[in-house]
Structures are given as structure tokens and as C-alpha cells.
Design an enzyme around this catalytic site. Structure first.
Site, short mmCIF file in Angstrom:
data_model
loop_
_atom_site.label_atom_id
_atom_site.label_comp_id
_atom_site.label_asym_id
_atom_site.label_seq_id
_atom_site.Cartn_x
_atom_site.Cartn_y
_atom_site.Cartn_z
N HIS A 9 1.01 -1.09 -0.03
CA HIS A 9 0.09 -0.05 0.07
C HIS A 9 0.76 1.12 0.02
O HIS A 9 1.43 1.82 0.97
CB HIS A 9 -0.85 0.11 1.22
CG HIS A 9 -1.83 1.16 1.17
ND1 HIS A 9 -3.22 0.95 1.90
CD2 HIS A 9 -1.91 2.28 0.73
CE1 HIS A 9 -3.98 2.15 1.76
NE2 HIS A 9 -2.92 2.88 1.06
N HIS A 11 1.47 4.96 -2.52
CA HIS A 11 1.06 5.61 -3.62
C HIS A 11 2.33 6.32 -3.88
O HIS A 11 2.93 7.17 -3.16
CB HIS A 11 -0.07 6.87 -2.72
CG HIS A 11 -1.18 6.17 -2.50
ND1 HIS A 11 -2.19 6.06 -3.42
CD2 HIS A 11 -1.28 5.89 -1.28
CE1 HIS A 11 -3.39 5.58 -2.55
NE2 HIS A 11 -2.85 5.19 -1.23
N HIS A 189 -9.34 1.07 -1.70
CA HIS A 189 -9.28 1.58 -0.40
C HIS A 189 -10.71 1.47 0.08
O HIS A 189 -11.84 1.94 -0.51
CB HIS A 189 -9.01 2.98 -0.49
CG HIS A 189 -7.48 3.11 -0.57
ND1 HIS A 189 -6.75 2.63 -1.53
CD2 HIS A 189 -6.68 4.04 0.05
CE1 HIS A 189 -5.63 3.41 -1.43
NE2 HIS A 189 -5.38 3.90 -0.40
N GLU A 192 -11.43 3.22 5.40
CA GLU A 192 -10.48 4.42 5.93
C GLU A 192 -10.98 5.41 7.01
O GLU A 192 -11.11 5.10 8.08
CB GLU A 192 -9.40 4.84 5.09
CG GLU A 192 -8.34 5.75 5.55
CD GLU A 192 -7.56 6.45 4.40
OE1 GLU A 192 -8.21 6.48 3.17
OE2 GLU A 192 -6.49 7.10 4.65
N ASP A 270 1.87 3.92 2.80
CA ASP A 270 0.74 4.65 2.36
C ASP A 270 1.51 5.94 1.59
O ASP A 270 1.57 5.98 0.45
CB ASP A 270 -0.21 5.20 3.28
CG ASP A 270 -1.75 5.59 2.94
OD1 ASP A 270 -1.83 5.35 1.62
OD2 ASP A 270 -2.64 6.19 3.61
N ASP A 271 1.63 7.03 2.10
CA ASP A 271 2.19 8.22 1.59
C ASP A 271 3.57 8.60 2.53
O ASP A 271 3.25 9.77 3.02
CB ASP A 271 1.35 9.40 1.47
CG ASP A 271 0.21 8.87 0.39
OD1 ASP A 271 0.27 8.97 -0.67
OD2 ASP A 271 -0.98 8.44 1.23
#
Ligand code: HPA
Ligand code: ZN
Length: 331
Positions: A9, A11, A189, A192, A270-271
Site C-alpha cells: 500500500h 502511492h 481503499h 479508512e 501509504d504516503d
């Protein structure tokens, strides 16, 4: 040596560190609305998912050429490798680039330059997952999949991201049907910020094989039982959850209870440029804040390879799993 793991996961646009953002801005003659990296970093105090997404989309303005996407992916793979990532399944958001006049070809070929030599250069195998922006229309998602057709040899699956609440999975039934017919793997997703019903809908309507985040499943015991029974992988992102205020503090994260319940959890970043850490940092943070045992950490690493889309390279998965079993935690 860090614990070997797969990142499921991630991005790629969320790996844009402030230093690289300014470097690319200078190269491309783009003016960022922040004077320097320090003041940009000060903007990283988020209230929720949307407040993060606003900055995330704003900074993408510096990504214009194939070389920019290549530099972005190379920088990520370098950092990931240093934190024990052996395999990375990487999301990208083509609609955010197409809207700025950057073509699908530029994005995919630029990323591919870095990904195609990653095993050799970084010791990291990779997959690409094209994400649809759920706050854009279903028609736009269909057009995006059509634009990706010449590049499907480089794309393993589709995902669904961006602002969740008010954009339930069922909105994207048709594009997921088309993706399945093209032989693409499916993730989304869900849960969340959105309710547990979105997780159920992603499974039932979109046919997803993994749920990204899936955190709010804990509110629905029947759903938890289903996810445990089916061994549906959840790609959790603990540091992201703290920064986007999905949980109050890391110590409040439900990961230990989720593992105890028998859910197939994985830990991801994630980020990472925005949320304070890469995959290894997330592992370190949950170990410290939640007191996870070495056995639990090994389980998380094992799960990450079991949940990965390595069906076409089972010998690679077997090798990674053997590395996990052989790993000796530092005393
Ligand atoms: N959630 C939803 N969409 C996103 C995220 C996220 O954490 N990061 C990038 N796009
Ligand atoms: Zn995400």
C-alpha cells in the site's frame, strides 16, 4: 539488517519528498506556493484525509516528464530497499496527471524506467497498480482504463483511492468488471474514513482480493468473521492513520486486537513522504508503541508476501518467505 517485507500500500506520488519537489520544480520552471522545504514541511499538519489530499494533488504539479516519474520511483525504491522492502506493489493516480496534461504514456513509461531495473539496482521486485480517483466520475474511471490499455503489460491491477466518504465502491462496478475481464487484479481503499459497509461492498460488488486500510471493519463483528474466514488481506498504514487522525495516537491503533482476532494484517506506509515514514519506520513504530512481539512482526512480514500478487513468480515468493523465516531479530 531490517526484517524483509513487501510493501502493498504505497502511492508513488506520496513518496515525493520536499527536496525532490523543489528540485523538479526548478528543473521544470514550476513555482511552488512555499518558499522552501522547511515551510513546505510545516504544511504537513493534517486534520483529515481531504486536507492531506489537497496538498498531495498540489505538489504533483512538479511531475511533468518521464524523467520526473523515473526519479520519483528511483528515490522511493532506494529508501524502501534500505528498510528491508524486497517487493513493492506501487499505486499510481493517472487521472491526477491526465488532468494536468501529462499523458498516460509519460507516467507509465517514466515509472517503468525505474521499475524495470529495480530488481537489479535495488534488489526490489515490483508491480504497478492503477488507481481510480473515487471522487471523480465513473465515466472518467472508464476512460482512464481505456487509456491504459496499451500499457497493460506493465500494470498488474486496479485500485480505488482519494476522498472516500460519499463515494461508495458500487459507483465503480462497471470499470471493475472491465478490469477483471482484462485479467487485472483488484483492490480498493475501503474503511479508512468510510463505514464498514464500504468494505463489504468492495468485496461483493467490486470483487477485490485485498482491502486497502479496512481499518473500520472492527466496528462490524460479522464482517471481521468473514475477513478472518476468507483470509482477506488488509493493507494497514499505521503512521498514516495517526497523521490523518483516523486514530488518536499510535498506542490506540487496533492492530494488536486485529491480529488477535485472526485478521490477515499487513503494515504499509501509504504516503511516506507526508506521514513520517517508510515501511520499516511503520514496523518500528508499531513495535515500539504497541509492544508487538518478534513473532507478530514476523507474521506481518510473512503476510505481506502471502498477500502479494506474485502468482506469476512463485519461486520469488518462496525465496522471500524463506528470508522471513530465517530472519534473526536484533537482541
Ligand atoms: N487514502 C485515500 N486516497 C489516497 C491516500 C489515502 O491514504 N493516499 C493517496 N491517495
Ligand atoms: Zn492509500
Amino acid at each position: 539488517m531490517p526484517l524483509p517485507k513487501a510493501e502493498l500500500h504505497l502511492h508513488i506520488e506520496g513518496t515525493l519528498e520536499p527536496e525532490l519537489a523543489f528540485e523538479l520544480a526548478a528543473r521544470n520552471g514550476v513555482t511552488l506556493p512555499y518558499p522552501d522545504t522547511e515551510q513546505l514541511r510545516e504544511a504537513y499538519a493534517f486534520d483529515d484525509l481531504q486536507s492531506f489530499l489537497n496538498l498531495y494533488y498540489e505538489l504533483m504539479a512538479v511531475l511533468i516528464t518521464e524523467q520526473d516519474f523515473e526519479a520519483l520511483a528511483d528515490a522511493y525504491l532506494t529508501r524502501a530497499a534500505a528498510q528491508g522492502v524486497r517487493h513493492a506493489e506501487i499505486f499510481f493516480d493517472p487521472q491526477a496527471h491526465l488532468a494536468r496534461g501529462v499523458s498516460m504514456e509519460t507516467v507509465v513509461e517514466g515509472l517503468w524506467r525505474a521499475l524495470s531495473r529495480s530488481e537489479e539496482t535495488h534488489g526490489v521486485s515490483t508491480r504497478l497498480i492503477l488507481c481510480f480517483l473515487r471522487d471523480q466520475s465513473a465515466r472518467s474511471a472508464l476512460e482512464t482504463l481505456a487509456a491504459a490499455k496499451p500499457y497493460l503489460d506493465r500494470i498488474t491491477g486496479v485500485g480505488l483511492d482519494s476522498a472516500e466518504v460519499g463515494h461508495p465502491p458500487a459507483k465503480f462496478r462497471e470499470v471493475y468488471e472491465q478490469a477483471a475481464a482484462l485479467g487485472l487484479r483488484r483492490v480498493a481503499h475501503a474503511g479508512e474514513e468510510g463505514p464498514p459497509e464500504y468494505i463489504t461492498e468492495a468485496l461483493d460488488v467490486l470483487g477485490v482480493e485485498r482491502v486497502d486500510h479496512g481499518l473500520r471493519c472492527v466496528e462490524d463483528p460479522a464482517l471481521v468473521a468473514r475477513l478472518v474466514r476468507d483470509r482477506t488481506p488488509l493493507t494497514l498504514c499505521p503512521l498514516s492513520n495517526v497523521r490523518l487522525r483516523t486514530v488518536d495516537t499510535l498506542a490506540d491503533h487496533p492492530l494488536p486486537a486485529m491480529l488477535e482476532a485472526g485478521l490477515m494484517c499487513t503494515v504499509n506506509s501509504d504516503d511516506p513522504a507526508y506521514f513520517g515514514g517508510y515501511a520499516g519506520d511503520n514496523f518500528d513504530a508499531v513495535r515500539t508503541a504497541l509492544g508487538l512481539t518478534d513473532d507478530r512482526l514476523r507474521e506481518l512480514a510473512r503476510n505481506s508476501f502471502l498477500a502479494s500478487f506474485l502468482e506469476d513468480e512463485e519461486e520469488l515468493r518462496t525465496r522471500y518467505l524463506a528470508e522471513v523465516e530465517a530472519y534473526v531479530f536484533p537482541a
